[in-house]
Write an enzyme that holds these catalytic residues in place. Structure first.
Site, short mmCIF file in Angstrom:
data_model
loop_
_atom_site.label_atom_id
_atom_site.label_comp_id
_atom_site.label_asym_id
_atom_site.label_seq_id
_atom_site.Cartn_x
_atom_site.Cartn_y
_atom_site.Cartn_z
N ASP B 7 0.89 -1.27 -0.05
CA ASP B 7 0.01 -0.02 -0.02
C ASP B 7 0.97 1.35 0.06
O ASP B 7 2.19 1.35 0.32
CB ASP B 7 -0.94 0.01 1.26
CG ASP B 7 -1.66 1.15 1.25
OD1 ASP B 7 -2.50 1.48 0.29
OD2 ASP B 7 -1.84 1.88 2.21
N SER B 8 0.28 2.43 -0.28
CA SER B 8 1.14 3.69 -0.20
C SER B 8 1.63 4.09 1.24
O SER B 8 2.64 4.77 1.10
CB SER B 8 0.37 4.95 -0.89
OG SER B 8 -0.83 5.01 -0.08
N CYS B 70 -3.82 -0.81 -2.00
CA CYS B 70 -3.92 0.47 -2.55
C CYS B 70 -4.93 0.68 -3.57
O CYS B 70 -4.71 0.23 -4.77
CB CYS B 70 -2.63 1.30 -2.66
SG CYS B 70 -2.55 3.02 -3.23
N GLU B 147 -5.63 10.78 8.78
CA GLU B 147 -4.32 10.92 9.42
C GLU B 147 -3.95 11.54 10.54
O GLU B 147 -3.36 11.61 11.36
CB GLU B 147 -3.19 11.00 8.54
CG GLU B 147 -3.37 10.00 7.31
CD GLU B 147 -2.10 9.47 6.56
OE1 GLU B 147 -1.31 10.51 6.32
OE2 GLU B 147 -1.95 8.31 6.12
N CYS B 178 -11.08 3.70 -0.88
CA CYS B 178 -9.91 4.10 -0.34
C CYS B 178 -9.56 3.42 1.18
O CYS B 178 -10.77 3.61 1.69
CB CYS B 178 -9.80 5.49 -0.25
SG CYS B 178 -8.09 6.43 0.50
N HIS B 180 -8.21 4.18 3.81
CA HIS B 180 -8.47 5.22 4.77
C HIS B 180 -10.01 5.39 5.11
O HIS B 180 -10.18 5.68 6.45
CB HIS B 180 -7.77 6.44 4.53
CG HIS B 180 -6.28 6.36 4.80
ND1 HIS B 180 -5.48 5.84 3.78
CD2 HIS B 180 -5.25 7.25 5.80
CE1 HIS B 180 -4.16 6.20 4.30
NE2 HIS B 180 -4.35 6.87 5.30
#
Lengths: 254, 254
Positions: B7-8, B70, B147, B178, B180
């Site tokens: 993943d990124s 990702c 984040e 996504c 996140h």
């Protein structure tokens, strides 16, 4: 004279713009590391490595002075760059601090920037050494807000309030220690009230002017490590006009 | 059996967690490219290069299956990875789409993700091919919000409203494209009302379960390309427990 400037992305173009106004004959080489942006949330070691790679690339054009337009890179990598390079290196920290000290009446100076910049404590240490009382605060959402074009209105206001609440009425001067933040200046001023806001771009331009000769052909070469979807729009937004650029895919030396 | 996941950054750990629950005996190797995160705002060419570099690193451990956790990398680099590698490659797009189609009553399906994911149109094309009516919307502020730990409250609500206003009452199912975004699920559900929300992590885990054998020693190795300031905290937050990791500074092949 040839001057090189690098930044993690497009934010440093605000510094480039101020420099070109002061030194219109100089030949400028700008590198934005858009393939690895942002620097603000990454470690010291990584920022130092990226900074050396950016400097190396610009040195290949025979630059005689290097401007580190990124606050995080200035905070973490300036000493290393000065040790490693044979040319003068100007960061954004010292000029911003000097200017803030000159205009601040009560020496109660706020500093806002990325996590990296604030955690490095470079601004705070320098301000304390010179007799000021700094309060620093990381504002990680400001960069994505600006890149999303949200600089006014309800969302921008709530985010500004969220971060700056604890600085309000405690500082008389506020250093915008990130090249993206000037775009939020109006909303920040609205919330902070009677506070002087220091945008480093102009302070840096003054500093560079002392060290440079206004000689050359007045050319500009822009390089970016990634041709990001929004890039030409952001360049135009900041420089005030369209400007061609080259994409250089690789910087890694190791 | 050895499975690699990349993943990124840390978001893909939600996928890793779901995979370990389904396949507890498998040996997992996770790579988070925190030195170059985020991928979502970068170009197709750069994402493809980064994806190949991440895959190469994981292949050195003898993995027999690769999961691209990702969404941006799944959207831009999956075909290339499948052509280049001799092992099966599972992305997050197809499993998410299949699950959404299974549960959606009216086939009016919303997709939210990064700029890269939405601009690639991979989700929209796949949904259209299978007879659904997709509406897609990029939400670039969601990742930085998560984040920053802002997943509820006034700021999260305004940002959710800002992006999702135009999807409200127009979709019956919403794909969180996504890794996140699941952390914002509650706020998203609150705003969207009676909509089924699809979090790809579990859909991917089901897909991988069909292809994999639950054999091995159940070990886990985590690698990150940058030891970012917030890293161990985020790992603990997502995996629900502390987990040691190694930092590997370099991936560039060129």
């Amino acid at each position: 004279m040839k001057i090189g400037i690098f930044d993690s992305g497009v934010g440093g173009l605000t510094v480039l713009k101020a420099l070109r106004e002061e030194l219109p004959s100089v030949d400028f080489f700008y590198l934005g590391d858009t393939a690895r942006v942002p620097y603000g949330s990454k470690s010291k070691e990584t920022i130092q490595r990226y900074s050396l790679e950016c400097a190396d690339f610009l040195l290949s054009f025979g630059i005689e002075l290097l401007v580190v337009a990124c606050n995080t890179a200035s905070a973490y990598a300036l000493d290393l760059l000065r040790e490693s390079l044979a040319i003068p290196v100007v960061g954004v920290v010292e000029p911003g601090v000097e200017y803030a000290l000159k205009i601040s009446k009560g020496k109660r100076i706020g500093v806002i920037g990325t996590k990296g910049t604030v955690q490095s404590a470079v601004y705070q240490n320098l301000l304390r050494e010179r007799g000021a009382q700094p309060i620093a605060k990381a504002c990680p959402l400001f960069v994505p807000l600006v890149e999303e074009g949200i600089v006014k209105g309800r969302i921008a206001q709530s985010v500004v309030e969220y971060y700056l609440e604890e600085l309000k009425d405690k500082v008389d001067t506020l250093i915008l220690a990130c090249t993206h933040y000037p775009l939020l200046k109006e909303t920040i001023k609205e919330f902070m009230g009677d506070v002087d806001v220091v945008d480093s771009a102009h302070a840096v331009a003054q500093k560079v002017k002392e060290l440079a000769r206004n000689e050359g052909n007045g050319t500009l070469k822009l390089f970016f490590t990634d041709n990001s979807p929004n890039l030409s729009h952001l360049i135009k937004l900041i420089l005030g006009q369209e400007q061609s650029y080259e994409t250089i895919p690789i910087l890694c030396k190791l």
